[in-house]
Design an enzyme around this catalytic site. Structure first.
Site, PDB file in Angstrom:
ATOM      1  N   TYR A   9      -5.545 -44.111 -13.013  1.00  0.00           N
ATOM      2  CA  TYR A   9      -4.655 -43.815 -11.958  1.00  0.00           C
ATOM      3  C   TYR A   9      -4.105 -45.141 -11.181  1.00  0.00           C
ATOM      4  CZ  TYR A   9      -4.455 -39.089 -13.935  1.00  0.00           C
ATOM      5  OH  TYR A   9      -4.759 -38.261 -13.822  1.00  0.00           O
ATOM      6  N   PHE A  16      -2.178 -47.839 -12.908  1.00  0.00           N
ATOM      7  CA  PHE A  16      -0.538 -47.932 -13.282  1.00  0.00           C
ATOM      8  C   PHE A  16      -0.019 -46.971 -11.821  1.00  0.00           C
ATOM      9  CE2 PHE A  16      -3.090 -46.539 -17.395  1.00  0.00           C
ATOM     10  CZ  PHE A  16      -2.248 -47.321 -17.946  1.00  0.00           C
ATOM     11  N   LYS A  28       7.887 -50.020 -13.002  1.00  0.00           N
ATOM     12  CA  LYS A  28       8.595 -48.969 -13.458  1.00  0.00           C
ATOM     13  C   LYS A  28       9.005 -47.357 -13.033  1.00  0.00           C
ATOM     14  CE  LYS A  28       4.445 -46.312 -15.056  1.00  0.00           C
ATOM     15  NZ  LYS A  28       2.784 -45.859 -15.488  1.00  0.00           N
ATOM     16  N   TYR A  29       8.271 -46.994 -11.318  1.00  0.00           N
ATOM     17  CA  TYR A  29       9.096 -46.071 -10.694  1.00  0.00           C
ATOM     18  C   TYR A  29      10.698 -46.691 -10.107  1.00  0.00           C
ATOM     19  CZ  TYR A  29       4.440 -44.846 -11.848  1.00  0.00           C
ATOM     20  OH  TYR A  29       3.241 -43.777 -12.644  1.00  0.00           O
ATOM     21  N   GLU A  49       0.520 -30.776 -14.007  1.00  0.00           N
ATOM     22  CA  GLU A  49      -1.263 -31.524 -14.373  1.00  0.00           C
ATOM     23  C   GLU A  49      -2.214 -31.101 -14.777  1.00  0.00           C
ATOM     24  OE1 GLU A  49      -1.208 -34.979 -14.423  1.00  0.00           O
ATOM     25  OE2 GLU A  49      -3.391 -34.758 -15.411  1.00  0.00           O
ATOM     26  N   ASP A  94      -2.379 -26.834 -17.770  1.00  0.00           N
ATOM     27  CA  ASP A  94      -0.899 -27.774 -19.457  1.00  0.00           C
ATOM     28  C   ASP A  94      -0.293 -27.781 -19.341  1.00  0.00           C
ATOM     29  OD1 ASP A  94      -0.845 -28.682 -22.466  1.00  0.00           O
ATOM     30  OD2 ASP A  94      -3.696 -29.190 -22.909  1.00  0.00           O
ATOM     31  N   MET A  95       0.898 -28.272 -19.617  1.00  0.00           N
ATOM     32  CA  MET A  95       1.827 -28.377 -19.618  1.00  0.00           C
ATOM     33  C   MET A  95       3.232 -27.137 -21.080  1.00  0.00           C
ATOM     34  SD  MET A  95       3.957 -31.679 -20.766  1.00  0.00           S
ATOM     35  CE  MET A  95       3.586 -33.165 -20.032  1.00  0.00           C
ATOM     36  N   GLU A 121       6.009 -38.968 -17.859  1.00  0.00           N
ATOM     37  CA  GLU A 121       5.242 -40.252 -18.777  1.00  0.00           C
ATOM     38  C   GLU A 121       4.571 -40.702 -19.547  1.00  0.00           C
ATOM     39  OE1 GLU A 121       3.992 -42.733 -15.779  1.00  0.00           O
ATOM     40  OE2 GLU A 121       3.451 -42.033 -13.694  1.00  0.00           O
ATOM     41  N   GLU A 169       0.719 -41.535 -27.424  1.00  0.00           N
ATOM     42  CA  GLU A 169       0.155 -40.321 -26.592  1.00  0.00           C
ATOM     43  C   GLU A 169      -0.022 -39.057 -26.730  1.00  0.00           C
ATOM     44  OE1 GLU A 169      -0.879 -42.491 -22.328  1.00  0.00           O
ATOM     45  OE2 GLU A 169      -1.635 -44.053 -24.108  1.00  0.00           O
TER      46      GLU A 169
END
Lengths: 652, 652
Positions: A340, A343, A349-350, A408, A436-437, A452, A461
């Site tokens: 984490y 990244f 990216k953000y 998350e 878990d979504m 992301e 992924e």
């Protein structure tokens, strides 16, 4: 003395420069003179050039010593291994029609290599094959390679290729000029890509096309031997190189290829300082005389020192060059804090995410409703919160009101999320969902879904499967950020990577896609798109299985090339014109979250000019995993790689 | 009911004949009718031809049974496995541009194969690929193959090839007619030569050239499907086949390929007996009506029964067909009694030796000296004495006087030699020496040296090294029998052998030369000579190392072919015009001591028409062993096989 110090790449091999010398019985003097002349190492013949086994006095019964240059004692072990690269007798010709010469060559080659091994030299330069058919030479070298442990053999290959691109004359082996890459290719195939076999490229005064040259950057080139007659003369009478030669040399420097200067000093300046002649670097007392090739060395040093400094990001990544990593399994495994941490530092990216969310908020809520409407934004796969932060910044920037759900599945990351929300005082805006979504039952539907979940190859992924699960709680007219993504591939030569996979000696590693910072590769054709996924996707025919066949045509002036596999990238559309990706031609600058992906071929495939390269890729979905299969059908059919995901898969 | 009984080959698979049928819900009736009609097995569709997964009522939620032909209970397990070969729905097309059709095809294929597995069928016939690119079909079949244990999949391939041999149109994949062998080749390369994947050849009315057809004899062809319209009509209105079709069928019978008759009865005779029509073999009560295809079956049976009986010697060797044996190590190991027993029975061989010795005796001793001169003859490697006997018979036949030394290193064979000499009363003529010929100190020199040290590849059992050791005690003008020998090779397709080597899953077995009775192979080009050794050899440059490069050109009308390796043979000159050998064009009749040798390639190499095949072979000699290395350099370079004799060698 190294050519210079390049900022950020202080350890590159390419800062050392060598010199090819004549045979000398006085090795210490030869070495001292060359080092004093500014060179870092020498490439001298190991054996008296007049030696031929068949001319030896048979009466002496082979009891005399072989006429090697010096004994092992004349230099220290570290001098031998640090400053001497052996040069194998250039007269040897193992594919001669003359059987005596052939046998003399085999005996001498084996004697010299045995001597060089005894001295612990790092490498020997093997003379260039005399003809295009060099099976006997390759057989003999291959036998030697089986018994070598660390010393490298650098096969000298002249850098030449006929201008006509070979299509008119496909029988390259038997007519007229030859593409010397083909000789190298045959040789290394015969020797099975042995990891100690490399290339010493002889750079000549004329150069083939850029596409043709480009192939060498995927090959194990260790040195480029610059002959003095490939230099031009500048107005002051000093040696310099053509622009094309300079570009080539820059490429070599960037790929850790060392330079060796070879030949006689033939420029005007030289006559001013030293005598011309074959022996001009042998007759030197006390090292007071300047080395006759010093001006060439100085010029190469000048080019080295003129190199652009390596950009900050590239410096960080130098250690990862061509290093194979298995792709993450973010669904099956929980990421670690360090991951984490890394990244989250990828601000480029953000910034893109923030721009995308801002545009979406503005589109969704007109200015007049900015204060009355609250947009429901869900970050699915919130990790430790960077997208939550970016989204809140978008809200602030656009003056829109937001209610955020941060979903998350990693309970460890949820801990950090809670402290972040508390620390930042976001409690009223942000709800944290530890779930878990794919199975969360949302209390309300979202206007915007931000995620992301992309891998180097986009969908690898399992972003499609995750977002399929999440779109249940997206409003019918809701927005997914990203809204789509596409993977890309291109064929590459990548000897180093191939050899690294080969060391595992199993099928599994040849059927795995790797995340890898590609460096020593030759990109042989432009990228082509592979799979595209769009979100949300409400079609009833929806499936995340994909099949794509692609045809690549190599540029006509490349010549033949060996394909070790395919480099893969992605490009994602976050929202409208805001994109994010690593596809080289459109890559987001300064982003470092993703290296490319690499799909290997179990057997490298040689593609001739004018013959198409057809590749097929499948994305297959099972009940508990997703995997890719791939194969080639032209120029020849390969096996289907990774059937049923037997070697490589991503767990659902 | 089998087609017939062939003398000497009663167990050949090819005596069974099948029939392709339409879909029927009444499997027991269909089977009974077909068996009663004289067929041994049926090839019916397993699934209602109107079934399409995408047309199924989604409301029923897939809970209804799939429309298979019957249930597993309608036939006994042995009926299913012994008399039914499943025919996969011919409509499936996994490489269609139509995605719905593609998905329906994949689902149906997997359902039908699963059903066939459930029934324990021995095989299923897969429909022919619809186009030349069939990567998705191959991928799906390959996935299925990974999970099959014993059921074979026979890919239907129409036996066709354009007349023009493809040189004018090398891009066979995309223009006009197609060489169907190429489709098979791609398919099996994609499926990695899976041992359960085989071919069902659809024989059509016109046939490609013999060279093109010949390729199939090296492939795993299990059945040839003879369509009724490939038959001609004879004067009586009955079906018959053209001479070329007959020859092809004979080839199939000899290679255990079964025949399946397919199509409708379209000949005159048929109209006399039964109604024409698609359903003519479905409406049959009580089995009283004759099967409409009976006349075709009878004709095929007639051809089968007309086959030449298998020669005595061939019958003995049937069990050895394509069975891989490691070559003998007669120097390192001592042969066993059983081995001597077998070889001594090879009378053809000893007849040739006796002829050679007789000629040498007559040349050496003129008639007028016949009673005064005694010729010294040494048999080196005398074994249990067959060459001693042959030599003594020569002496008797020519009236020459002989003194014989029988030199043998195997102490066990020496025991037998002593009893033989005693039994025959040869004590005064024959001296037995228990010694290795390479170190024996002979009391006198020989006029004639006789040996049988040859292997399948001539020098591969180290005859050169042994005779080099023995020629010390041969007179300067003495004679060696054999006086010379030459090895030969030719490229072959040999799927079965390749698959057998593949099962070992190691490098060693792909770098070993095997002794093997080659049967299911396609010989793709005429033999060429490789290494020659001559005895005695007094040259000071003498060496038993050899290097040969050979170029093979496949006949232009063959089409492309896959080379799995090289078949090797030898021919020896015993003395003057008396030779002995197994090189097919000059082979000594009725000799059985040697099967051919086979040099495998680690990866089979596909050769296109007009492209030469270049092979290099080395005979290498070390201090304790002799070995071969080999490689290909055209059309592409292979690895050097057996470097340093790492996998296969013969001990000195």
């Amino acid at each position: 003395m190294p050519l210079g110090q390049r900022e950020g790449d202080g350890k590159s091999e390419s800062r050392y420069c060598g010199v090819e010398t004549s045979f000398s019985d006085d090795m210490p003097d030869l070495l001292a003179f060359s080092l004093h002349g500014g060179f870092d190492f020498i490439v001298p013949p190991l054996m008296d050039p007049s030696y031929r086994p068949s001319l030896m006095d048979t009466g002496s019964n082979g009891s005399g010593p072989l006429p090697f240059a010096g004994s092992d004692l004349v230099l220290s072990p570290s001098q031998w291994s640090g400053h001497v690269v052996g040069k194998i007798s250039p007269w040897i010709d193992l594919d001669s029609e003359d059987e005596v010469l052939r046998k003399d060559s085999e005996i001498t080659l084996k004697q010299e290599i045995a001597w060089a091994s005894h001295l612990s030299l790092q490498a020997c330069v093997l003379p260039a094959p005399k003809g295009v058919i060099c099976a006997n030479y390759a057989r003999c070298v291959n036998q030697i390679l089986q018994n070598l442990n660390h010393m490298q053999l650098w096969l000298r290959i002249p850098l030449e290729k006929p201008d006509d691109d070979g299509i008119e004359n496909p029988d390259f082996m038997y007519g007229g000029q030859v593409d010397s890459w083909e000789i190298w290719n045959s040789f290394r195939l015969l020797c099975e890509h042995h990891s100690l076999l490399a290339v010493a490229l002889d750079v000549l005064s004329s150069l083939p096309s850029m596409n043709s040259l480009g192939r060498w950057f995927g090959e194990p080139v260790r040195v480029s031997i610059l002959n003095t007659n490939s230099f031009l003369t500048n107005a002051q009478g000093y040696p310099c190189l053509s622009k094309r030669h300079q570009r080539l040399l820059t490429g070599f420097f960037n790929h850790s290829v060392q330079v060796v200067i070879s030949g006689e000093a033939t420029h005007d300046f030289a006559s001013r300082n030293v005598q011309l002649g074959v022996n001009n670097d042998e007759d030197h007392s006390e090292g007071t005389q300047e080395h006759s090739l010093r001006a060439y060395l100085d010029y190469v040093g000048y080019l080295y020192q003129r190199l652009e400094p390596i950009p900050e990001q590239e410096r960080i990544e130098i250690g990862y060059r061509d290093y194979l990593q298995s792709p993450l399994q973010p669904l099956m495994d929980n990421l670690e804090a360090q991951t984490y941490e890394t990244f989250e530092k990828d601000t480029s990216k953000y910034v893109q995410y923030q721009r995308a969310v801002s545009k979406a908020l503005l589109d969704r809520v007109p200015d007049e409703k900015a204060s009355s409407v609250t947009t429901v934004l869900m970050v699915v796969g919130a990790g430790r919160g960077p997208l939550v932060r970016a989204s809140l910044q978008s809200a602030e920037e656009t003056g829109r009101k937001l209610r955020v759900y941060a979903v998350e599945k990693n309970p460890n990351a949820v801990v950090t999320l809670h402290s972040l929300v508390k620390l930042e005082g976001w409690e009223k805006i942000v709800t944290i969902i530890s779930s878990d979504m794919r199975c969360w039952e949302a209390p309300e539907k979202a206007d915007i879904l931000v995620s992301e979940l992309l891998g180097s190859f986009g969908d690898n992924e399992l972003s499609p499967e995750c977002l399929d699960g999440a779109q249940r709680f997206l409003k019918q007219d809701g927005i997914s950020i990203p809204s789509s993504y596409t993977s890309f591939i291109q064929p590459v030569t990548a000897s180093k990577i191939y050899n690294d996979i080969l060391t595992h000696k199993d099928l599994l590693h040849f059927e795995t896609a790797y995340v890898v910072k590609l460096h020593r590769v030759a990109r042989l054709a432009p990228n082509q798109p592979v799979f595209t996924f769009t979100h949300p996707e409400y079609s009833s025919e929806r499936s995340n299985q994909r099949y794509k066949k692609l045809r690549f045509e190599l540029p006509g002036d490349t010549g033949s090339a060996l394909i070790h596999g395919f480099a893969g990238y992605f490009d994602a559309t976050l929202y409208k014109d805001v994109h994010l990706g690593i596809e080289p031609s459109t890559a987001t600058p300064n982003m470092f979250s993703w290296f490319p992906i690499f799909f290997p071929l179990r057997k490298p495939i040689c593609v001739q000019p004018g013959t198409p390269l057809d590749i097929h890729l499948w994305r297959c979905c099972g009940s508990s995993k997703v995997w890719y299969e791939w194969c080639i059908t032209s120029p020849v059919a390969s096996p289907i790689h990774n059937s049923n995901g037997r070697s490589y898969w991503v767990g659902l």
